[in-house]
Design a protein around this motif. Structure first.
Motif, PDB file in Angstrom:
ATOM      1  N   LEU A 388     -34.039   9.725  53.836  1.00  0.00           N
ATOM      2  CA  LEU A 388     -35.191   8.895  53.519  1.00  0.00           C
ATOM      3  C   LEU A 388     -35.395   7.867  54.623  1.00  0.00           C
ATOM      4  N   LYS A 389     -36.640   7.561  54.904  1.00  0.00           N
ATOM      5  CA  LYS A 389     -36.952   6.519  55.880  1.00  0.00           C
ATOM      6  C   LYS A 389     -37.569   5.349  55.124  1.00  0.00           C
ATOM      7  N   PHE A 390     -36.850   4.254  55.149  1.00  0.00           N
ATOM      8  CA  PHE A 390     -37.337   3.097  54.404  1.00  0.00           C
ATOM      9  C   PHE A 390     -36.867   1.803  55.063  1.00  0.00           C
ATOM     10  N   LYS A 391     -37.498   0.735  54.695  1.00  0.00           N
ATOM     11  CA  LYS A 391     -37.060  -0.606  55.079  1.00  0.00           C
ATOM     12  C   LYS A 391     -36.820  -1.390  53.806  1.00  0.00           C
ATOM     13  N   LEU A 392     -36.068  -2.451  53.903  1.00  0.00           N
ATOM     14  CA  LEU A 392     -35.737  -3.252  52.733  1.00  0.00           C
ATOM     15  C   LEU A 392     -36.640  -4.481  52.652  1.00  0.00           C
ATOM     16  N   LYS A 393     -37.121  -4.754  51.475  1.00  0.00           N
ATOM     17  CA  LYS A 393     -37.923  -5.957  51.225  1.00  0.00           C
ATOM     18  C   LYS A 393     -37.204  -6.778  50.164  1.00  0.00           C
ATOM     19  N   GLU A 394     -36.981  -8.035  50.465  1.00  0.00           N
ATOM     20  CA  GLU A 394     -36.295  -8.907  49.507  1.00  0.00           C
ATOM     21  C   GLU A 394     -37.323  -9.613  48.627  1.00  0.00           C
ATOM     22  N   ILE A 395     -37.068  -9.565  47.331  1.00  0.00           N
ATOM     23  CA  ILE A 395     -37.981 -10.230  46.392  1.00  0.00           C
ATOM     24  C   ILE A 395     -37.897 -11.737  46.607  1.00  0.00           C
ATOM     25  N   PRO A 396     -39.044 -12.392  46.896  1.00  0.00           N
ATOM     26  CA  PRO A 396     -39.015 -13.834  47.193  1.00  0.00           C
ATOM     27  C   PRO A 396     -38.850 -14.671  45.930  1.00  0.00           C
ATOM     28  N   LYS A 397     -38.450 -15.898  46.154  1.00  0.00           N
ATOM     29  CA  LYS A 397     -38.381 -16.842  45.042  1.00  0.00           C
ATOM     30  C   LYS A 397     -39.798 -17.240  44.636  1.00  0.00           C
ATOM     31  N   ILE A 398     -39.981 -17.484  43.379  1.00  0.00           N
ATOM     32  CA  ILE A 398     -41.289 -17.894  42.881  1.00  0.00           C
ATOM     33  C   ILE A 398     -41.438 -19.403  43.098  1.00  0.00           C
ATOM     34  N   PRO A 399     -42.540 -19.858  43.717  1.00  0.00           N
ATOM     35  CA  PRO A 399     -42.744 -21.302  43.859  1.00  0.00           C
ATOM     36  C   PRO A 399     -42.903 -21.935  42.477  1.00  0.00           C
ATOM     37  N   VAL A 400     -42.348 -23.123  42.331  1.00  0.00           N
ATOM     38  CA  VAL A 400     -42.349 -23.767  41.015  1.00  0.00           C
ATOM     39  C   VAL A 400     -42.916 -25.183  41.099  1.00  0.00           C
ATOM     40  N   SER A 401     -43.328 -25.666  39.960  1.00  0.00           N
ATOM     41  CA  SER A 401     -43.720 -27.071  39.817  1.00  0.00           C
ATOM     42  C   SER A 401     -42.701 -27.718  38.895  1.00  0.00           C
ATOM     43  N   GLU A 402     -42.137 -28.821  39.329  1.00  0.00           N
ATOM     44  CA  GLU A 402     -41.058 -29.463  38.568  1.00  0.00           C
ATOM     45  C   GLU A 402     -41.579 -30.684  37.812  1.00  0.00           C
ATOM     46  N   PHE A 403     -41.217 -30.782  36.552  1.00  0.00           N
ATOM     47  CA  PHE A 403     -41.588 -31.917  35.713  1.00  0.00           C
ATOM     48  C   PHE A 403     -40.335 -32.584  35.179  1.00  0.00           C
ATOM     49  N   LEU A 404     -40.351 -33.922  35.203  1.00  0.00           N
ATOM     50  CA  LEU A 404     -39.267 -34.707  34.620  1.00  0.00           C
ATOM     51  C   LEU A 404     -39.839 -35.501  33.451  1.00  0.00           C
ATOM     52  N   HIS A 405     -39.086 -35.562  32.355  1.00  0.00           N
ATOM     53  CA  HIS A 405     -39.575 -36.248  31.173  1.00  0.00           C
ATOM     54  C   HIS A 405     -38.436 -37.006  30.514  1.00  0.00           C
ATOM     55  N   THR A 406     -38.715 -38.245  30.157  1.00  0.00           N
ATOM     56  CA  THR A 406     -37.744 -39.057  29.409  1.00  0.00           C
ATOM     57  C   THR A 406     -38.176 -39.090  27.950  1.00  0.00           C
ATOM     58  N   VAL A 407     -37.295 -38.667  27.087  1.00  0.00           N
ATOM     59  CA  VAL A 407     -37.617 -38.552  25.665  1.00  0.00           C
ATOM     60  C   VAL A 407     -37.821 -39.939  25.054  1.00  0.00           C
ATOM     61  N   GLU A 408     -38.939 -40.107  24.338  1.00  0.00           N
ATOM     62  CA  GLU A 408     -39.213 -41.364  23.654  1.00  0.00           C
ATOM     63  C   GLU A 408     -38.877 -41.239  22.164  1.00  0.00           C
ATOM     64  N   HIS A 409     -38.951 -42.350  21.490  1.00  0.00           N
ATOM     65  CA  HIS A 409     -38.603 -42.404  20.062  1.00  0.00           C
ATOM     66  C   HIS A 409     -39.490 -41.445  19.258  1.00  0.00           C
ATOM     67  N   ARG A 410     -38.862 -40.622  18.435  1.00  0.00           N
ATOM     68  CA  ARG A 410     -39.517 -39.689  17.522  1.00  0.00           C
ATOM     69  C   ARG A 410     -40.309 -38.589  18.221  1.00  0.00           C
ATOM     70  N   GLU A 411     -40.052 -38.348  19.475  1.00  0.00           N
ATOM     71  CA  GLU A 411     -40.713 -37.242  20.160  1.00  0.00           C
ATOM     72  C   GLU A 411     -40.038 -35.926  19.806  1.00  0.00           C
ATOM     73  N   GLY A 412     -40.828 -34.900  19.614  1.00  0.00           N
ATOM     74  CA  GLY A 412     -40.291 -33.565  19.375  1.00  0.00           C
ATOM     75  C   GLY A 412     -40.434 -32.709  20.613  1.00  0.00           C
TER      76      GLY A 412
END
Length: 510
Positions: A388-412
């Motif tokens: 077989l004649k082939f080349k290898l392709k590496e699956i890239p990482k998916i770009p992400v958006s990061e969120f940080l959250h501080t839990v407040e009183h009575r938050e679900g």
């Protein structure tokens, strides 16, 4: 509509498209988790394209489409309840024929009232049977001879299927330090069938169980089963053979026996000194154990699911229903799961009970017969390598958006997920997520098992994908390659439309 200031406690990093390093996630099929889910996983990942099967199962039994968001570990846990998958038709035929070949030899000895003999003359006779089976059927072979030439077509088909892969597979054997001709072990194992699945849930062309496959570095998860990859499974086979060869005093015959079954593990305990182990001694040890077993006055059958009635059980052992009923004092044909039935010491009963043990006795004679037929009929020249004649392709990482959250009183947790989702929808993401999916991601990425256990002040972080993952189908469409062609090059990929893990290397035709 709520005001924007309700999100004041959610922090968005300056570069939401920046890929942040991920903590490696332990495979759900590690030795530890295999103890918990190994049987179900081994059954499921036996053969073929089965992504839809487990997704449908979860959807029907676990309540909805959100199961698409399950982690591999969550899936491994739920697989314990998956209905058992039976062996593939081709592999069933191979196993049954294995039992027939050696079973006939043992039956002849028992019918003569002799003890079982596993000396070299017995094994030579077995080799001859296999050589005739894999060899070309002579033109003057009598019609009543159903064994001569029976496996010849399977051998030719195996050689033809191996043509595109054979050089790369041999290279793996050479690199490990194992004779490259041993690459043909796949022929007696499965006839080089990627979809082969045995009664013991061994899968792929070299017939690895899930646990053994993981031990030799093959990945098995809901997206990939590398037992099906001819090059990677060839590497695992070579490493297994080399390990067995060194473990059993540099004896290839014992190495083949070890590859095919677990009886060598008991033999190793019997012969504690490595230098005392050899194939003839192994045969003598097996012979003693077999004769001890066939000398019993009675046997038992434990009723399991699938044993519908007494007639079916009687058929296993070539007994009449009346004979089985009288022996067990039964008044009707009904039996129940867990019930133990007595069996008479007939030859068919003994052979049925020995079926797995007898299959193992075909090695190494079966394999040597295959090698000799390949050489005698010059099949290497008849089926030359067409790499077989082939080349290898590496699956890239998916770009992400990061969120940080501080839990407040009575938050679900669901409310937090809904807030994050409102901002996420304003991003440039090509992916649409529900608030429930985001909640699942928060739980998974922060190790939260119970969503009710979050507390005020707790810091939560979640990374959400800005693009859909890469699948074989997507690669095929982007590169204008037929999906079927790409799937043929990458048989380890379970489903062409399944998103593949970052870092996975895919073969692309040149």
């Amino acid at each position: 509509m709520k005001e924007k200031n309700m999100f004041s406690n959610i922090e968005i990093p300056e570069n939401p498209n920046q890929e942040s390093p991920k903590k490696p996630v332990e495979s759900p099929f590690s030795r530890r988790s295999l103890l918990k889910a190994g049987l179900a996983v081994a059954v499921l990942y036996g053969a073929g394209n089965f992504k839809k099967e487990w997704l449908d199962y979860f959807k029907d039994n676990e309540g909805g489409e959100d199961n698409e968001c399950l982690t591999d570990e969550e899936i491994a846990n739920r697989l314990e309840n998956l209905p058992k998958r039976g062996p593939s038709a081709g592999q069933t035929e191979i196993e049954e024929y294995d039992q027939t070949m050696v079973g006939d030899t043992i039956r002849e000895q028992l019918e003569k009232g002799e003890k079982i003999k596993l000396d070299m003359s017995t094994k030579k006779a077995l080799y001859t049977k296999w050589e005739q089976s894999y060899g070309k059927r002579p033109a003057d072979c009598p019609d009543e001879d159903k064994l001569t030439g029976r496996n010849h077509l399977g051998l030719l088909q195996s050689m033809e299927r191996m043509q595109p892969w054979i050089e790369a597979m041999k290279a793996e054997f050479r690199e490990v330090g194992v004779p490259e001709k041993f690459v043909y072990l796949t022929i007696p194992e499965s006839h080089f069938d990627f979809d082969a699945n045995s009664r013991a849930s061994a899968g792929g062309p070299y017939q690895f169980t899930a646990g053994t496959a993981k031990g030799y570095g093959l990945d098995i998860n809901r997206r990939i089963d590398e037992r099906r990859d001819p090059i990677k499974s060839a590497r695992a086979c070579a490493e297994h053979l080399k390990y067995s060869y060194e473990r059993f005093n540099n004896d290839w015959d014992l190495a083949f026996s070890d590859y095919n079954g677990g009886f060598t593990n008991e033999y190793e305990k019997f012969r504690t000194e490595k230098e005392d182990r050899n194939y003839q001694d192994y045969l003598a040890w097996r012979e003693g154990r077999l004769n001890e077993f066939v000398s019993r006055d009675s046997y038992e059958h434990k009723v399991v699911e699938g044993d519908d009635n007494l007639a079916k059980v009687a058929d296993y052992y070539k007994l009449s229903v009346k004979e089985l009923s009288d022996l067990n004092g039964l008044v009707n044909n009904q039996i129940k799961i867990g019930q133990t039935l007595k069996l008479p010491p007939t030859i068919p009963v003994k052979l049925f009970k020995l079926r797995d043990s007898l299959e193992n006795l075909n090695y190494p004679e079966k394999f040597y017969a295959v090698l000799d037929v390949i050489e005698k009929e010059d099949l290497g020249r008849r089926f030359p390598s067409s790499p077989l004649k082939f080349k290898l392709k590496e699956i890239p990482k998916i770009p992400v958006s990061e969120f940080l959250h501080t839990v407040e009183h009575r938050e679900g947790l669901f409310g937090i997920a809904r807030e994050i989702n409102a901002i996420f929808k304003e991003s440039k993401s090509k992916v649409e997520l529900s608030s429930l999916e985001i909640q699942k991601m928060i739980q998974r990425q922060n190790g939260i098992e119970n969503p009710k256990t979050i507390r005020k002040g707790q810091k939560l972080k979640v990374e959400l994908p800005l693009d859909s993952g890469t699948s074989l189908g997507r690669i095929a469409r982007e590169n204008k390659i037929p999906v079927d062609k790409l799937a043929e090059l990458n048989p380890a990929v379970i489903d062409a439309e399944t998103e593949l893990p970052a870092g996975t290397k895919i073969r692309i035709p040149r």
